[in-house]
Design an enzyme around this catalytic site. Structure first.
Site, PDB file in Angstrom:
ATOM      1  CB  CYS A 241       7.711   9.413   7.267  1.00  0.00           C
ATOM      2  SG  CYS A 241       6.571  10.723   6.806  1.00  0.00           S
ATOM      3  CB  CYS A 242       9.485  14.331   7.221  1.00  0.00           C
ATOM      4  SG  CYS A 242       8.176  14.171   5.988  1.00  0.00           S
TER       5      CYS A 242
ATOM      6  N   GLY B 212       0.832  -1.201   0.000  1.00  0.00           N
ATOM      7  CA  GLY B 212       0.000   0.000   0.000  1.00  0.00           C
ATOM      8  C   GLY B 212       0.865   1.250   0.000  1.00  0.00           C
TER       9      GLY B 212
ATOM     10  CD  GLU C  60       0.569  12.748   3.290  1.00  0.00           C
ATOM     11  OE1 GLU C  60       0.783  11.542   3.078  1.00  0.00           O
ATOM     12  OE2 GLU C  60       0.924  13.340   4.314  1.00  0.00           O
TER      13      GLU C  60
ATOM     14  CB  CYS D 106       9.074  11.701   2.805  1.00  0.00           C
ATOM     15  SG  CYS D 106       9.473  11.229   4.495  1.00  0.00           S
TER      16      CYS D 106
END
Lengths: 507, 507
Positions: free
Chosen positions: B290-291, B75, B190, B208
């Site tokens: 995440c970033c 995904g 996003e 990201c």
């Protein structure tokens, strides 16, 4: 009902009467009163009027005498100006008092919000109205209130209230109004926002708000003969109000943005989430049905904006072919305005006339009975003495195409140009122009043609402009090369009558 | 667990394993594999690596052999490129096969959406990847996938896949990338949106996604020696990636818009409803984390972007002071780039060198051992033969301040100018400029000074520009009068380090 209450929804739910400030009971009452007054004036029949007098008497009792409602002042203003109209035909001072009560009570006591998400600014009760300096909140509510304030200032010769109105009016037209006369920069709260915050594609500019501003301006004109007020009526009339209705009269805009980018509705390719964009085509029916009938009644009542007569002076506020008869005075105006600035007025028994010189007009030539007229210009009106009983006044106002810039503080219009001719704000539609509309360069001295469009029944413009040559690079260090194009512009009020297409006022 | 599965969340809920395509199990697996590979390379310790091999073996079994998961492909892509790294250190071809399986299966069968509101474009399974021509959907997912595709194209010498990568890369850098190297024009999903749709204040440009584009570009450089790839890495490195971290290294941006208007957060005066605007200051912690670690690991791995060595040619892809030792060849680069374009490289046992000529550089002067060098330029690389064992190569690239325009099709940048010097994209902050930033006029030949800022530890620019005089009128028929101003610009990556203030890249 027996006690005078008149609202079909709440007659079925009497226990909910006057409980919820957001319920628009007083707003609906105001519109009914206005309708009753007009019906009476048009037909002489007073049955509806009497019902509305009973209703007003009852409201006076509930709000002023017995203080029985869950709130003190309307959640949506409108009844303030309606009560003044009711007073005008009935001469019952109680209605004037009730209007003044609502106006002077607003903002002086803590009242409930109308919705949890709307604060006091939205309903203009953040301050007593006499202390308000800026146009705030829901833009229809606001300008209906200001109209009522101006009415009361006239009726009571209330200079403090007049000064408050002047300050607010100035804030609107100098800092918070679209070039079309639209107001309300955000759909959130349908509201005024900040000075110079006038987004184009994300603007709101509700049709009702434009109309409400014309109401306010016209009332200010009764307080002060200054052309800015009639100029504002004109701006609304030919632009932000008229765009609210389709050319065939069947469909309506609730909001009237100055830019439509249909592509914005297609940009979120990868999700069914969507951003909030204005609709791109007029609709026949809205769930909230205020704007369509408001346009219709405004157009029907446009005759009231043309003339005024005060202290033996006939004021020409708007240029519309018409005949006027008042006591022993007469005027007969013939014009193809706004197609041209040529107006001919025949007068009878008028000794002085004051003609508005519109803000868009640089040169005007006036002849009285064929001779050059001498006039004095005061606050935008040209005052002329007339010596004959019957006079013919020929007015020639120049009406060139003019390029318009916004105040540099309007970020949304930065480096952009709008085009006007006379009072008409023009726009470009994608359907007329087979090149991009986002990078147009205008010559300060622009070459143009004015063409009649049968299609739109309007004057359309053809301008010589330049646009950058197409290129493959996404970013370039090289200055653009420009190519010549002919730009077609149509009146703003004509937009979205030929299917969904890009539209821009600011180019 | 015993079977190789490795995800602390799902170890506690084994019944939910491989059930929900949105659950990021394969994404997390990929990041763990990358971490294990780097840990092994840095320390020689293989415990973590072996665990990840077990995990990869298990995933191979679940997805390829037994087909037991509720979905076929991730995904959120990431494991594709991680498996290639795992193959590189283990030489176990199964990991390459698994990566290729995920890539070639994507879009060939109907799979569930990851979220009801995200369609197939969001997760790049709207088409088999080899047929995709445009960058679509979630921009991090997308560029991780494209990176994996490029990896597989290299490993299998797969020209069809390489062509698909080239087409998509071209679509990104020529139509869907911010000047900062950011991608993803909408926070909704996003995601990539449409060609030339690059809103500034409403953009997204996730940190990201910038990093993922650098990954993709660097892999493309292995397939084709074309400076556009290293140029893109450079663009990301000095702009859209670096803006993701504060100057003190403690706070992070998830999204990196090219315009910040703090006033937008204050415009809805009359309601508590708010529009969606990007945050104006970096934060230390995000709920989706995440970033921040992605920036840290990218900066830590930046050495990998400087050199490459192929067919006896040393490629200089980035200009960063460094020493390189590979078998018997050596290079030692000294430079204060990007403060200047002066680079000195000492080489040993290198017979041919290819030096990237950046897109922003017009004049370059190269001396080898003090003598003017002759080079051939091919796809943006300057190829030089070296005759000595030890050579000193002195490169002087001009680095003037340059004005940049977007393609005329980028509506958001219409009539606007950006400023670059070398690879650095500049921006204006309100805190440095006591005049409005929305109506600046640049001279094509702009006068400027480059000053060192101790405050920001960066080169800042001072440019002579013009702005319109202030005026009271909201709309005017008169052209503006302009006044001179000195505009201060700082590198984009420095923005929002001195408190909340207006910021604009496009002026």
């Amino acid at each position: 009902s027996e006690d005078g209450y008149f609202n079909s929804h709440f007659l079925r739910k009497p226990e909910e009467r006057w409980k919820n400030r957001e319920d628009h009971e007083l707003y609906c009452a105001g519109h009914l009163m206005e309708a009753a007054v007009e019906y009476y004036k048009a037909t002489g029949k007073d049955k509806f009027l009497k019902l509305m007098q009973d209703y007003a008497d009852y409201i006076y009792k509930v709000f002023v005498i017995e203080d029985l409602a869950a709130f003190k002042t309307p959640g949506h203003e409108e009844i303030e100006l309606a009560l003044v109209k009711l007073y005008d035909v009935t001469e019952n001072k109680k209605y004037l008092e009730l209007s003044k009560y609502f106006i002077d009570t607003r903002g002086t006591i803590e009242e409930p919000y109308i919705l949890e998400k709307y604060n006091h600014y939205n309903i203009q009760d953040h301050l007593p109205v006499r202390q308000q300096k800026t146009a705030e909140g829901h833009s229809v509510r606001a300008s209906y209130l200001y109209s009522g304030m101006a009415d009361i200032a006239v009726k009571y010769n209330d200079t403090e209230l007049f000064e408050a109105c002047k300050t607010i009016f100035s804030n609107i037209v100098n800092k918070r109004m679209y070039i079309t006369g639209g107001t309300g920069s955000s759909h959130l709260g349908e509201a005024f926002t900040l000075d110079y915050d006038l987004p184009n594609s994300k603007g709101y500019a509700e049709t009702c708000a434009a109309i409400a501003l014309a109401f306010f301006a016209q009332r200010m004109l009764l307080l002060e003969k200054n052309s800015v007020y009639a100029d504002t009526v004109e701006r609304v009339m030919y632009n932000g109000m008229l765009s609210g209705i389709s050319l065939d009269g069947k469909a309506f805009f609730y909001e009237n943005p100055l830019e439509i980018q249909p592509v914005l509705n297609k940009r979120n390719v990868s999700t069914t989430f969507t951003e909030r964009n204005p609709i791109t085509q007029r609709k026949e029916v809205f769930s909230c049905s205020c704007c369509p009938p408001n346009v219709i009644r405004f157009i029907g009542a446009i005759n009231g904006y043309i003339y005024s007569y005060e202290q033996d002076i006939l004021f020409i506020n708007q240029y519309i072919s018409s005949e006027m008869l008042y006591e022993n005075i007469q005027a007969d105006m013939k014009t193809d305005f706004p197609s041209s600035g040529n107006v001919s007025i025949k007068t009878k028994n008028i000794n002085q006339i004051a003609i508005r010189k519109p803000y868009w007009c640089t040169d005007v030539d006036i002849k009285v009975n064929g001779n050059d007229a001498i006039y004095t210009l005061e606050k935008g009106y040209m005052y002329l003495g007339l010596t004959e009983t019957n006079n013919t006044i020929d007015i020639k106002m120049d009406m060139p195409v003019r390029l318009v810039r916004s105040n540099p503080k309007v970020h949304e219009d930065s480096k952009k140009t709008a085009v006007m001719r006379g009072p008409i704000v023009y726009c470009a539609e994608g359907i007329d122009n087979d090149f991009p509309l986002n990078q147009i360069l205008f010559n300060e001295k622009c070459e143009y043609k004015v063409n009649k469009s049968n299609d739109l029944d309007a004057d359309i413009l053809k301008l010589r402009v330049k646009i950058p040559k197409e290129s493959d690079e996404l970013y370039t260090f090289k200055p653009f090369e420009y190519i010549d194009k002919e730009l077609t512009l149509i009146p703003f009020y004509c937009f979205a009558n030929r299917g969904e297409t890009e539209m821009r006022v600011w180019l």
